[in-house]
Design an enzyme around this catalytic site. Sequence first.
Site, mmCIF file in Angstrom:
data_model
loop_
_atom_site.group_PDB
_atom_site.id
_atom_site.type_symbol
_atom_site.label_atom_id
_atom_site.label_comp_id
_atom_site.label_asym_id
_atom_site.label_seq_id
_atom_site.Cartn_x
_atom_site.Cartn_y
_atom_site.Cartn_z
ATOM 1 N N ILE A 86 -48.704 -39.202 2.624
ATOM 2 C CA ILE A 86 -49.850 -39.176 2.071
ATOM 3 C C ILE A 86 -50.445 -40.372 2.504
ATOM 4 C CG2 ILE A 86 -51.238 -39.524 -0.072
ATOM 5 C CD1 ILE A 86 -48.813 -38.659 -1.733
ATOM 6 N N LYS A 96 -39.456 -42.527 -3.536
ATOM 7 C CA LYS A 96 -39.992 -41.435 -4.519
ATOM 8 C C LYS A 96 -38.922 -40.272 -4.890
ATOM 9 C CE LYS A 96 -41.562 -38.569 -0.679
ATOM 10 N NZ LYS A 96 -42.671 -37.801 -0.202
ATOM 11 N N SER A 111 -48.553 -41.109 -10.416
ATOM 12 C CA SER A 111 -47.873 -39.756 -10.462
ATOM 13 C C SER A 111 -48.409 -39.038 -12.001
ATOM 14 C CB SER A 111 -46.538 -39.649 -10.049
ATOM 15 O OG SER A 111 -45.934 -38.652 -10.723
ATOM 16 N N TYR A 159 -37.550 -43.296 -11.374
ATOM 17 C CA TYR A 159 -38.694 -43.031 -10.489
ATOM 18 C C TYR A 159 -39.965 -43.287 -11.284
ATOM 19 C CZ TYR A 159 -42.375 -41.044 -7.912
ATOM 20 O OH TYR A 159 -43.628 -40.706 -7.063
ATOM 21 N N LYS A 219 -43.283 -46.223 -11.865
ATOM 22 C CA LYS A 219 -44.696 -45.877 -11.905
ATOM 23 C C LYS A 219 -45.435 -46.334 -13.142
ATOM 24 C CE LYS A 219 -44.843 -43.838 -7.993
ATOM 25 N NZ LYS A 219 -45.387 -44.551 -6.858
ATOM 26 N N ASN A 273 -49.236 -32.234 -7.699
ATOM 27 C CA ASN A 273 -48.230 -31.992 -6.563
ATOM 28 C C ASN A 273 -48.752 -31.770 -5.110
ATOM 29 O OD1 ASN A 273 -47.042 -31.274 -9.159
ATOM 30 N ND2 ASN A 273 -45.373 -30.563 -8.015
HETATM 31 P P1 NAD Z 1 -43.487 -41.299 1.826
HETATM 32 O O1 NAD Z 1 -41.938 -41.628 1.423
HETATM 33 O O2 NAD Z 1 -43.860 -40.386 2.698
HETATM 34 O O3 NAD Z 1 -44.377 -42.804 1.879
HETATM 35 C C1 NAD Z 1 -44.288 -43.949 1.562
HETATM 36 C C2 NAD Z 1 -44.116 -44.883 2.647
HETATM 37 O O4 NAD Z 1 -43.763 -46.203 2.185
HETATM 38 C C3 NAD Z 1 -43.031 -44.607 3.563
HETATM 39 O O5 NAD Z 1 -43.552 -44.561 4.886
HETATM 40 C C4 NAD Z 1 -41.936 -45.709 3.490
HETATM 41 O O6 NAD Z 1 -41.308 -45.971 4.750
HETATM 42 C C5 NAD Z 1 -42.846 -46.670 2.863
HETATM 43 N N1 NAD Z 1 -42.155 -47.898 2.037
HETATM 44 C C6 NAD Z 1 -41.118 -47.736 1.218
HETATM 45 N N2 NAD Z 1 -40.718 -48.898 0.639
HETATM 46 C C7 NAD Z 1 -41.280 -49.628 1.523
HETATM 47 C C8 NAD Z 1 -41.010 -51.171 1.728
HETATM 48 N N3 NAD Z 1 -40.252 -51.929 0.795
HETATM 49 N N4 NAD Z 1 -41.799 -51.834 2.520
HETATM 50 C C9 NAD Z 1 -42.500 -51.121 3.616
HETATM 51 N N5 NAD Z 1 -42.661 -49.850 3.449
HETATM 52 C C10 NAD Z 1 -42.052 -48.895 2.508
HETATM 53 O O7 NAD Z 1 -44.077 -40.745 0.180
HETATM 54 P P2 NAD Z 1 -45.432 -40.156 -0.036
HETATM 55 O O8 NAD Z 1 -44.974 -38.845 -0.387
HETATM 56 O O9 NAD Z 1 -46.377 -40.579 1.047
HETATM 57 O O10 NAD Z 1 -45.820 -40.867 -1.381
HETATM 58 C C11 NAD Z 1 -46.621 -42.096 -1.239
HETATM 59 C C12 NAD Z 1 -46.761 -42.668 -2.598
HETATM 60 O O11 NAD Z 1 -47.192 -41.593 -3.607
HETATM 61 C C13 NAD Z 1 -45.366 -43.151 -3.287
HETATM 62 O O12 NAD Z 1 -45.527 -44.427 -3.891
HETATM 63 C C14 NAD Z 1 -45.125 -41.774 -4.026
HETATM 64 O O13 NAD Z 1 -44.250 -42.207 -5.165
HETATM 65 C C15 NAD Z 1 -46.410 -41.554 -4.513
HETATM 66 N N6 NAD Z 1 -46.458 -40.028 -4.999
HETATM 67 C C16 NAD Z 1 -46.152 -39.348 -4.200
HETATM 68 C C17 NAD Z 1 -45.814 -37.856 -4.548
HETATM 69 C C18 NAD Z 1 -45.618 -36.862 -3.882
HETATM 70 O O14 NAD Z 1 -45.406 -35.718 -4.244
HETATM 71 N N7 NAD Z 1 -45.469 -36.791 -2.458
HETATM 72 C C19 NAD Z 1 -46.409 -37.561 -5.935
HETATM 73 C C20 NAD Z 1 -47.103 -38.498 -6.761
HETATM 74 C C21 NAD Z 1 -46.743 -39.948 -6.321
HETATM 75 C C1 UD1 Z 2 -40.997 -33.843 -8.671
HETATM 76 C C2 UD1 Z 2 -40.660 -34.795 -9.771
HETATM 77 C C3 UD1 Z 2 -41.735 -35.752 -9.963
HETATM 78 C C4 UD1 Z 2 -42.586 -36.182 -8.742
HETATM 79 C C5 UD1 Z 2 -43.158 -34.970 -7.758
HETATM 80 C C6 UD1 Z 2 -43.653 -35.499 -6.526
HETATM 81 C C7 UD1 Z 2 -38.712 -33.872 -10.706
HETATM 82 C C8 UD1 Z 2 -38.298 -33.641 -12.252
HETATM 83 N N1 UD1 Z 2 -40.017 -34.413 -11.002
HETATM 84 O O1 UD1 Z 2 -42.055 -32.987 -9.437
HETATM 85 O O2 UD1 Z 2 -41.553 -36.740 -10.803
HETATM 86 O O3 UD1 Z 2 -43.534 -36.854 -8.948
HETATM 87 O O4 UD1 Z 2 -41.788 -34.167 -7.554
HETATM 88 O O5 UD1 Z 2 -42.767 -36.124 -5.595
HETATM 89 O O6 UD1 Z 2 -37.877 -34.087 -9.872
HETATM 90 N N2 UD1 Z 2 -38.404 -25.906 -7.632
HETATM 91 C C9 UD1 Z 2 -37.588 -24.574 -7.150
HETATM 92 N N3 UD1 Z 2 -36.759 -24.959 -6.198
HETATM 93 C C10 UD1 Z 2 -36.420 -25.991 -5.201
HETATM 94 C C11 UD1 Z 2 -37.623 -27.026 -5.403
HETATM 95 C C12 UD1 Z 2 -38.311 -26.992 -6.535
HETATM 96 O O7 UD1 Z 2 -37.463 -23.755 -7.755
HETATM 97 O O8 UD1 Z 2 -35.601 -25.959 -4.519
HETATM 98 C C13 UD1 Z 2 -39.257 -25.764 -8.488
HETATM 99 C C14 UD1 Z 2 -39.320 -26.941 -9.519
HETATM 100 O O9 UD1 Z 2 -38.380 -26.450 -10.404
HETATM 101 C C15 UD1 Z 2 -40.723 -27.071 -9.917
HETATM 102 C C16 UD1 Z 2 -41.518 -26.906 -8.604
HETATM 103 O O10 UD1 Z 2 -40.745 -25.940 -7.742
HETATM 104 O O11 UD1 Z 2 -40.800 -26.252 -10.972
HETATM 105 C C17 UD1 Z 2 -41.869 -28.040 -7.803
HETATM 106 O O12 UD1 Z 2 -40.879 -28.783 -7.884
HETATM 107 P P1 UD1 Z 2 -41.109 -30.303 -7.012
HETATM 108 O O13 UD1 Z 2 -41.795 -29.939 -5.745
HETATM 109 O O14 UD1 Z 2 -39.817 -31.027 -7.066
HETATM 110 O O15 UD1 Z 2 -41.901 -31.123 -7.992
HETATM 111 P P2 UD1 Z 2 -42.128 -31.420 -9.371
HETATM 112 O O16 UD1 Z 2 -40.881 -31.001 -10.086
HETATM 113 O O17 UD1 Z 2 -43.390 -30.922 -9.935
#
Ligand code: NAD
Ligand code: UD1
Length: 339
Positions: free
Chosen positions: A13, A85, A125, A150, A154, A180
């Site tokens: 992100i 994450k 999240s 996790y 948050k 998502n």
């Molecule tokens: P990501 O893992 O791709 O990015 C996180 C970055 O943080 C990585 O580049 C990692 O190297 C860095 N990082 C972690 N710990 C560190 C540390 N101690 N020092 C320096 N760098 C560090 O994940 P993302 O999908 O880009 O997510 C970004 C943020 O958004 C995270 O906090 C994640 O929990 C939150 N978030 C993500 C999702 C999702 O579905 N991707 C959903 C909800 C919230």
């Molecule tokens: C998951 C995390 C959530 C986190 C989010 C983004 C769990 C329980 N929740 O959400 O805390 O914020 O990721 O990182 O893990 N699915 C399949 N087959 C697969 C993978 C996923 O059917 O191989 C389904 C899951 O059941 C779900 C949907 O796809 O219904 C999305 O899954 P996923 O991408 O893991 O996201 P979340 O479960 O919404």
Amino acid sequence: MAVILLAGGAGYIGSHTAVELLNVGHDVVIADNFCNSSPEAVKRVEQITGKNVKLYEVDITDREKLAVVFEENKIDAVIHFAGLKAVGESVQKPLVYYRNNIDTTLSLMENMNKYGVKNIIFSSSATVYGEENPVPYLETMKRGVCTNPYGWTKAMMEQILEDAAVADKELSVILLRYFNPIGAHESGLIGEDPRGIPNNLMPYVSQVAVGKRECLTIFGNDYPTADGTCTRDYIHVTDLAIGHVKAVDYILNNRCVEIFNLGTGTPYSVTEIVDTFEKVNNIKVNHVYGDRRPGDLAECYANADKAWQVLGWKTERSLADMCRDSWNWQKNNPNGYNN
Ligand code: NAD
Ligand code: UD1
């Protein structure tokens, strides 16, 4: 224009947000230890935008080393992406998750305090709504009971930031609750690059399509939803990134403590994702139906009105765009950044 520090900005992100911030003329500084990312992502951000990013390899939990970043740059706002994450891993290694996620937050906040930086936007999240709140989720609902460490990190970090803003009347805090995120930049140069077996749906779908994995298991088809599979609020990562640009504009101009959902407000089922991916990309995704995954909610989607009313932000990209761009990234980079 402002100088924005992206903590964890080399990740999925963060890299997309860097592109959108640079596109509107902000300067971007990235601090990352690459524990779940690659410096190549930052090079690609520079390639897409034609602009330079100041990059620091630093563990953000290390307060003294992080201070150098604040010392050397006049930072106007911080966006805090840095965290671990993986939900399943957090259940296996809770202390690692609490240590990393809470300490990155404290170390950033302490440096902000020391160097007089008063604006922080935090990657939260939808998971903080827990299991009790009814969908669609509204920012005014209470944080719920999280189902894994996790999620608790948050919820705790939201609380830490809110408490800090009570104590410091000049500190502004925006908590962005992502739904998502999927998809990739339209160039196909940056995207999600999970290590090992993907936990999340879209990277798994793409890896099956490209032949890296044999078959997707759809976790459960007996949920109380239209087709029996879970529904989620999938959001294109570029729309999400633009949401951060709007949040930056807002925080630079208002003293605030605000929560915003960043979602589309429209749920899609797992089956709809697979069908759309196959259709728009004209490729087969082998799949079978399996057991439910423990901890999954049947439905999760946002009420996205507040972000529109206050930030003037709403999503513009369709599910077809999300599936097309995910595939474009995957097929051009079958091994992610390690091509
Ligand atoms: P990501 O893992 O791709 O990015 C996180 C970055 O943080 C990585 O580049 C990692 O190297 C860095 N990082 C972690 N710990 C560190 C540390 N101690 N020092 C320096 N760098 C560090 O994940 P993302 O999908 O880009 O997510 C970004 C943020 O958004 C995270 O906090 C994640 O929990 C939150 N978030 C993500 C999702 C999702 O579905 N991707 C959903 C909800 C919230
Ligand atoms: C998951 C995390 C959530 C986190 C989010 C983004 C769990 C329980 N929740 O959400 O805390 O914020 O990721 O990182 O893990 N699915 C399949 N087959 C697969 C993978 C996923 O059917 O191989 C389904 C899951 O059941 C779900 C949907 O796809 O219904 C999305 O899954 P996923 O991408 O893991 O996201 P979340 O479960 O919404």
